[in-house]
Design a protein around this motif. Structure first.
Motif, PDB file in Angstrom:
ATOM      1  N   MET A   4     -59.040   5.756 -90.232  1.00 30.92           N
ATOM      2  CA  MET A   4     -58.049   5.732 -91.295  1.00 30.92           C
ATOM      3  C   MET A   4     -57.123   4.532 -91.129  1.00 30.92           C
ATOM      4  O   MET A   4     -56.597   4.283 -90.053  1.00 30.92           O
ATOM      5  N   ARG A   5     -56.986   3.769 -92.218  1.00 28.98           N
ATOM      6  CA  ARG A   5     -56.040   2.645 -92.248  1.00 28.98           C
ATOM      7  C   ARG A   5     -55.155   2.801 -93.475  1.00 28.98           C
ATOM      8  O   ARG A   5     -55.636   2.813 -94.596  1.00 28.98           O
ATOM      9  N   LEU A   6     -53.863   2.967 -93.240  1.00 32.56           N
ATOM     10  CA  LEU A   6     -52.898   2.989 -94.334  1.00 32.56           C
ATOM     11  C   LEU A   6     -52.092   1.711 -94.231  1.00 32.56           C
ATOM     12  O   LEU A   6     -51.333   1.519 -93.276  1.00 32.56           O
ATOM     13  N   ASP A   7     -52.293   0.810 -95.179  1.00 31.55           N
ATOM     14  CA  ASP A   7     -51.721  -0.530 -95.103  1.00 31.55           C
ATOM     15  C   ASP A   7     -50.215  -0.497 -94.859  1.00 31.55           C
ATOM     16  O   ASP A   7     -49.472   0.249 -95.510  1.00 31.55           O
ATOM     17  N   ASP A   8     -49.814  -1.306 -93.890  1.00 29.18           N
ATOM     18  CA  ASP A   8     -48.412  -1.466 -93.504  1.00 29.18           C
ATOM     19  C   ASP A   8     -47.816  -0.222 -92.845  1.00 29.18           C
ATOM     20  O   ASP A   8     -46.606  -0.168 -92.607  1.00 29.18           O
ATOM     21  N   VAL A   9     -48.660   0.776 -92.544  1.00 27.59           N
ATOM     22  CA  VAL A   9     -48.142   2.005 -91.950  1.00 27.59           C
ATOM     23  C   VAL A   9     -48.816   2.327 -90.618  1.00 27.59           C
ATOM     24  O   VAL A   9     -48.175   2.332 -89.570  1.00 27.59           O
ATOM     25  N   VAL A  10     -50.141   2.600 -90.628  1.00 29.40           N
ATOM     26  CA  VAL A  10     -50.758   3.124 -89.415  1.00 29.40           C
ATOM     27  C   VAL A  10     -52.273   2.927 -89.428  1.00 29.40           C
ATOM     28  O   VAL A  10     -52.898   2.858 -90.499  1.00 29.40           O
ATOM     29  N   PHE A  11     -52.836   2.805 -88.238  1.00 33.12           N
ATOM     30  CA  PHE A  11     -54.279   2.898 -88.005  1.00 33.12           C
ATOM     31  C   PHE A  11     -54.514   4.180 -87.223  1.00 33.12           C
ATOM     32  O   PHE A  11     -53.715   4.550 -86.352  1.00 33.12           O
ATOM     33  N   ARG A  12     -55.629   4.860 -87.499  1.00 34.77           N
ATOM     34  CA  ARG A  12     -55.900   6.125 -86.821  1.00 34.77           C
ATOM     35  C   ARG A  12     -57.408   6.284 -86.621  1.00 34.77           C
ATOM     36  O   ARG A  12     -58.189   5.982 -87.527  1.00 34.77           O
ATOM     37  N   ILE A  13     -57.804   6.762 -85.433  1.00 34.08           N
ATOM     38  CA  ILE A  13     -59.210   7.029 -85.130  1.00 34.08           C
ATOM     39  C   ILE A  13     -59.335   8.412 -84.506  1.00 34.08           C
ATOM     40  O   ILE A  13     -58.506   8.818 -83.698  1.00 34.08           O
ATOM     41  N   ARG A  14     -60.387   9.122 -84.892  1.00 35.14           N
ATOM     42  CA  ARG A  14     -60.756  10.372 -84.237  1.00 35.14           C
ATOM     43  C   ARG A  14     -62.254  10.282 -83.953  1.00 35.14           C
ATOM     44  O   ARG A  14     -63.068  10.303 -84.872  1.00 35.14           O
TER      45      ARG A  14
END
Length: 252
Positions: free
Chosen positions: A195-205
């Motif tokens: 998951m990539r939310l621009d200018d907010v966060v990267f997330r991996i599961r």
């Protein structure tokens, strides 16, 4: 099989069993079909109680089974989405949320949708669906033997299967997919939520399933990583690279 049939077309048909390989008693099966049509989307929405991602491959799956013992594990979109937070407690509190809701009201023409509070990034803690109640994973500190996976063994079977994807109202991307490769002596399956939310966060599961055929040993490893967008941006050469290159996972 045409992908543009009736909105009520039902998949899968008997011919859509997927592709499989059997290696030393372990069967690996993958199935890749078109995105769900209107009626299956309505049914899954009602079942899960949340609005579905823009692209939902509800008939796709990856499964690993041991015929003799009855052990097995399956990765599919429905079970993964069922573990998305439906209380709204984990929902990202950012300005993009309202824009996402407005966008989702127009996604599926002809389907009435009620946007309820839930984690609209579709982040899930899903690590697979057990196919046997009598064979469950036990906690272990034993790692996956990476040295064995680095060997240049021939790959007997490889496939990549998409389960769902959503562009978060053009503000990023969330996708859940599986890759599996089978070698003569072992196999490795990776189910990744990115998951990539621009200018907010990267997330991996990440969920990895490792099987050593000779001993029948199965190891499941689950890893969750997260980093804010600005930190990843500093590591990468430029903002343009961050937005276009998904291979930033090694930095978070």
């Amino acid at each position: 099989m045409a992908a543009n049939g009736s909105p009520n077309t039902t998949f899968p048909s008997p011919a859509d069993a997927g592709h499989s390989i059997v290696q030393k008693g372990f069967r690996v099966t993958t199935r890749k079909l078109p995105i769900l049509k209107a009626t299956p989307i309505e049914e899954m929405t009602a079942k899960l109680g949340i609005t579905l991602p823009e692209m939902i491959f509800g008939d796709n799956f990856v499964a690993v089974e041991h015929t003799a013992s009855g052990w097995g594990i399956n990765f599919n979109a429905s079970d993964a989405l069922d573990l998305v937070d439906k209380t709204g407690e984990s929902m990202l509190k950012v300005a993009y949320s309202k824009e996402w809701q407005k966008n989702r009201e127009k996604v599926h023409e002809g389907i009435k949708e009620v946007v309820k509070p839930f984690d609209w990034s579709y982040t899930t803690t899903y690590n697979g669906t057990s196919l046997s109640q009598s064979h469950q994973f036990r906690p272990s500190s034993k790692p996956i033997p990476l040295d064995l996976l680095r060997r240049p063994d021939p790959i007997l079977f490889f496939d990549e299967v998409m389960l769902y994807e959503d562009e978060l109202a053009d503000n990023g991307i969330t996708m859940l997919s599986c890759k599996v490769r089978v070698m003569p002596a072992r196999l490795l399956l990776l189910c990744r939520l990115f998951m990539r939310l621009d200018d907010v966060v990267f997330r991996i599961r990440d969920t990895r399933i490792y099987v050593e055929f000779e001993t029948g040993e199965v190891i499941r490893e689950y890893v969750a990583k997260e980093e804010d967008f600005a930190t990843v941006q500093k590591v990468c050469v430029s903002t343009d690279r961050v937005r276009k290159d998904l291979h930033v996972l090694k930095y978070i």
